[in-house]
Design a protein around this motif. Structure first.
Motif, PDB file in Angstrom:
ATOM      1  N   GLU A  33       0.819  -1.197   0.000  1.00  0.00           N
ATOM      2  CA  GLU A  33       0.000   0.000   0.000  1.00  0.00           C
ATOM      3  C   GLU A  33       0.861   1.258   0.000  1.00  0.00           C
ATOM      4  O   GLU A  33       1.985   1.252   0.515  1.00  0.00           O
ATOM      5  N   VAL A  34       0.311   2.354  -0.547  1.00  0.00           N
ATOM      6  CA  VAL A  34       0.924   3.676  -0.400  1.00  0.00           C
ATOM      7  C   VAL A  34      -0.043   4.513   0.427  1.00  0.00           C
ATOM      8  O   VAL A  34      -1.203   4.690   0.032  1.00  0.00           O
ATOM      9  N   THR A  48       6.461  11.240  13.473  1.00  0.00           N
ATOM     10  CA  THR A  48       5.928   9.883  13.349  1.00  0.00           C
ATOM     11  C   THR A  48       6.903   9.005  12.555  1.00  0.00           C
ATOM     12  O   THR A  48       7.220   7.888  12.975  1.00  0.00           O
ATOM     13  N   LEU A  49       7.394   9.506  11.417  1.00  0.00           N
ATOM     14  CA  LEU A  49       8.364   8.718  10.645  1.00  0.00           C
ATOM     15  C   LEU A  49       9.623   8.464  11.469  1.00  0.00           C
ATOM     16  O   LEU A  49      10.146   7.343  11.491  1.00  0.00           O
ATOM     17  N   LEU A 157       9.157   1.868   2.804  1.00  0.00           N
ATOM     18  CA  LEU A 157       9.875   3.118   2.578  1.00  0.00           C
ATOM     19  C   LEU A 157       9.129   4.252   3.262  1.00  0.00           C
ATOM     20  O   LEU A 157       7.922   4.441   3.026  1.00  0.00           O
ATOM     21  N   LEU A 158       9.839   4.990   4.102  1.00  0.00           N
ATOM     22  CA  LEU A 158       9.260   6.153   4.787  1.00  0.00           C
ATOM     23  C   LEU A 158       9.849   7.385   4.120  1.00  0.00           C
ATOM     24  O   LEU A 158      11.039   7.654   4.249  1.00  0.00           O
ATOM     25  N   LEU A 159       9.030   8.122   3.380  1.00  0.00           N
ATOM     26  CA  LEU A 159       9.542   9.243   2.591  1.00  0.00           C
ATOM     27  C   LEU A 159       8.952  10.549   3.122  1.00  0.00           C
ATOM     28  O   LEU A 159       7.733  10.733   3.143  1.00  0.00           O
ATOM     29  N   THR A 187       6.078  -1.054  -0.046  1.00  0.00           N
ATOM     30  CA  THR A 187       5.059  -0.408   0.768  1.00  0.00           C
ATOM     31  C   THR A 187       5.611   0.962   1.151  1.00  0.00           C
ATOM     32  O   THR A 187       6.781   1.079   1.487  1.00  0.00           O
ATOM     33  N   ILE A 188       4.767   1.992   1.057  1.00  0.00           N
ATOM     34  CA  ILE A 188       5.301   3.348   1.196  1.00  0.00           C
ATOM     35  C   ILE A 188       4.428   4.190   2.126  1.00  0.00           C
ATOM     36  O   ILE A 188       3.206   4.204   1.994  1.00  0.00           O
ATOM     37  N   VAL A 189       5.088   4.870   3.061  1.00  0.00           N
ATOM     38  CA  VAL A 189       4.425   5.886   3.885  1.00  0.00           C
ATOM     39  C   VAL A 189       5.064   7.220   3.526  1.00  0.00           C
ATOM     40  O   VAL A 189       6.282   7.374   3.586  1.00  0.00           O
TER      41      VAL A 189
END
Ligand code: ATP
Length: 235
Positions: A33-34, A48-49, A157-159, A187-189
């Motif tokens: 999911e993104v 949060t990241l 991935l936390l961007l 999976t990306i946040v």
């Protein structure tokens, strides 16, 4: 039945010294999911990241990644589980070349992309192979920063604001990159201020307000919720 989340954050609290900034963040991210974290400046998105990757030393609650509780682990250990963090300032080495930057991160787990695979993903970077980090455009720096975390074998991935300061045409490139990464199973946040961009790349949006997640909006319902969202964001 719903698949188990890859990332599950529950009751996450975090402090800068005495400053208590996260007050019970809750959200889930399914594999592949993104999702975006949206919210006003100072709402707690970056924190949060930083808490998920373990840079925030003082944190409590629960952060389960792929079934493993990470909230008491040091960031190095968390990264080895397969989480990559790309900070807002991008964190590339300006005095090193593109190739040197890509060779630098240790391949911390199997499945890390080779330099060749990174160049397949970002053909622009291949042309800039020998260029110093500082000589790159903002968009190239962003791609290099993402490339570096792909080298480590990260699956989540936390961007943090990957489109910040980039021209619209480059923002489109980053959007295509994220779509490609999603199609390859990452999976990306994403922390994002650019609303149009967020709506093009994400499956769902979490709204962060004063250190809490106060709403979740599926991307398909974004238009119907636009007034509510504008109120949250103060735009
Ligand atoms: P922005 O888009 O401005 O980065 P954000 O939602 O990412 O917003 P955070 O950067 O997570 O917000 O900040 C949350 C709160 O923590 C804010 O009140 C901010 O002032 C505070 N804060 C952020 N960094 C620090 C720091 N290094 N030391 C102390 N307080 C901080």
């Amino acid at each position: 039945a719903a698949t188990a989340p890859l990332l599950s954050v529950r009751g996450l609290n975090a402090w800068y010294g005495e400053g208590h900034v996260l007050h019970g963040i809750d959200f889930d991210v399914a594999p592949g999911e993104v999702v975006t974290l949206l919210g006003r400046n100072g709402a707690g998105k970056t924190t949060t990241l930083k808490s998920i990757i373990g840079i925030m030393r003082k944190r409590t609650g629960s952060v389960v990644f792929d079934g493993v509780e990470t909230v008491r682990m040091p960031s190095r250990t968390i990264a080895r589980l397969g989480i990559g963090y790309c900070p807002e300032e991008r964190g590339i080495f300006s005095s090193l070349s593109v190739e040197e930057n890509l060779l630098l991160p240790p391949q911390v787990r199997p499945g890390g992309l080779s330099v060749e695979q990174i160049f397949e993903l970002f053909p622009n970077l291949r042309e800039r192979l020998a260029s110093q980090g500082t000589k790159l455009s903002g968009g190239e720096q962003q791609m290099l920063a993402i490339g570096r975390i792909l080298r480590t074998g990260a699956r989540l991935l936390l961007l943090d604001e990957p489109t910040e300061g980039l021209a619209p045409v480059i923002v489109d490139d980053i959007g295509r990159t994220i779509a490609r990464l999603k199609s390859e199973g990452f999976t990306i946040v994403l922390v994002e201020q650019n609303f149009r961009f967020a709506s093009r790349v994400a499956d769902r949006h979490y709204v962060v307000e004063q250190g809490r997640v106060v709403d979740m909006i599926p991307n398909a319902e974004l238009d119907a919720n636009i007034d509510k969202l504008h109120a949250y964001l103060g735009v």
